[in-house]
Design a protein around this motif. Sequence first.
Motif, PDB file in Angstrom:
ATOM      1  N   ARG A  49       0.834  -1.212   0.000  1.00  0.00           N
ATOM      2  CA  ARG A  49       0.000   0.000   0.000  1.00  0.00           C
ATOM      3  C   ARG A  49       0.861   1.251   0.000  1.00  0.00           C
ATOM      4  NH1 ARG A  49      -2.807  -2.509   4.448  1.00  0.00           N
ATOM      5  NH2 ARG A  49      -4.636  -3.651   3.737  1.00  0.00           N
ATOM      6  N   HIS A 106       1.185   4.137  -3.018  1.00  0.00           N
ATOM      7  CA  HIS A 106       0.846   5.551  -2.840  1.00  0.00           C
ATOM      8  C   HIS A 106       2.074   6.449  -2.981  1.00  0.00           C
ATOM      9  CE1 HIS A 106      -3.026   4.075  -1.560  1.00  0.00           C
ATOM     10  NE2 HIS A 106      -3.465   5.302  -1.359  1.00  0.00           N
ATOM     11  N   GLU A 141      -8.497   2.194   2.190  1.00  0.00           N
ATOM     12  CA  GLU A 141      -7.955   3.526   1.933  1.00  0.00           C
ATOM     13  C   GLU A 141      -7.388   4.112   3.212  1.00  0.00           C
ATOM     14  OE1 GLU A 141      -6.609   6.950   0.310  1.00  0.00           O
ATOM     15  OE2 GLU A 141      -7.212   5.082  -0.665  1.00  0.00           O
ATOM     16  N   ALA A 156      -4.207   2.410   3.839  1.00  0.00           N
ATOM     17  CA  ALA A 156      -3.204   2.850   2.871  1.00  0.00           C
ATOM     18  C   ALA A 156      -2.572   4.158   3.315  1.00  0.00           C
ATOM     19  CB  ALA A 156      -3.841   3.017   1.491  1.00  0.00           C
ATOM     20  N   GLN A 157      -3.372   5.037   3.873  1.00  0.00           N
ATOM     21  CA  GLN A 157      -2.859   6.317   4.338  1.00  0.00           C
ATOM     22  C   GLN A 157      -1.911   6.136   5.508  1.00  0.00           C
ATOM     23  OE1 GLN A 157      -6.340   8.656   5.171  1.00  0.00           O
ATOM     24  NE2 GLN A 157      -7.003   8.721   3.031  1.00  0.00           N
TER      25      GLN A 157
END
Length: 230
Positions: free
Chosen positions: A103, A107, A210, A213-214
Motif C-alpha cells: 500500500r 501511494h 484507503e 493505505a494512508q
Amino acid sequence: MSDPDAYIALISSLPGSERLFVAKQPPLSRLRLDRRLKALTPEDAQVLKVMEHALSWNEYDMDVTDAQAVERCKKALADIPQPSLRSVFQERMDLRTAVAALRLRGHGGSPPAGAFGFGRWSRHIPANWGDPDFRLSVPMPWIKEARQLLEAEDPLGLERLLLSVSHKQLKRHAGRHLFDFEAVAIYVLIWNIFDRWAQSNAQDAAIRFEKLAQQAMANVADFDFERVSA
C-alpha cells in the motif's frame, strides 16, 4: 491447569465448516460460541482474549494508529506463552507487514529507513523495495495477486484474498492440535474470519483499505519485532 476432559467436550461441541466465502454466516453465533468458551480456564481465556484483540480484523479498521498497533503486538507477544499460538500471531503480522508495504509503495512512498513493520521480513522488504513483490513470491505466493488487486483498486477482492490466506494458515496449525487449548484458540480465530467475511461489502472494504493505505505503518520503522519476540 486445564481439565483435558472438559476441553475434549468443548472441542467436540464446536461445529466445523469448510465453506468460507460460501456460508453466509459462521457455523454458530458468537453468543453460543462464548457460552462454550466458558469451559476455558481463566488463564487460557485471557490468552484468547489477547489474541483476538491483537488479531481482530475489526480492531484495525479505522482509528487504530501505528503506535497503538505496535504496542498491541508487543503486549500480545508477552502474554502468549504457547509457541504454536505465537507462530500464528507472527504469521499474521508478516502478512500485514507485506500488504502495508504494498500500500505504501502504491501511494508513492519511499523505502523506509531500517526495519519496516513486523516480523522476519521487516528488513528484507525495504532492501528489496524496487522488486514488484519485494522478492517474497516464494515464501508468500499470494503477494503477486495482492499487488494486482491493489493496483486494480479492488479492496473487496483483496480482503477476500487475505482472509483466505489467513484461513489456510490457521488450518495448517489446526492440523497439529486436536483437543487442547491451542485447538480452541485456532477455532475461534477461524470463526472470526468467517464472521468478517459475512460482514464484508465493497463500500466498507474500500473505506477500510484507503484508511490503512494512508497509515501504511510507515512510522514503525524503528520497531524490531524479532527483538520483542525473542
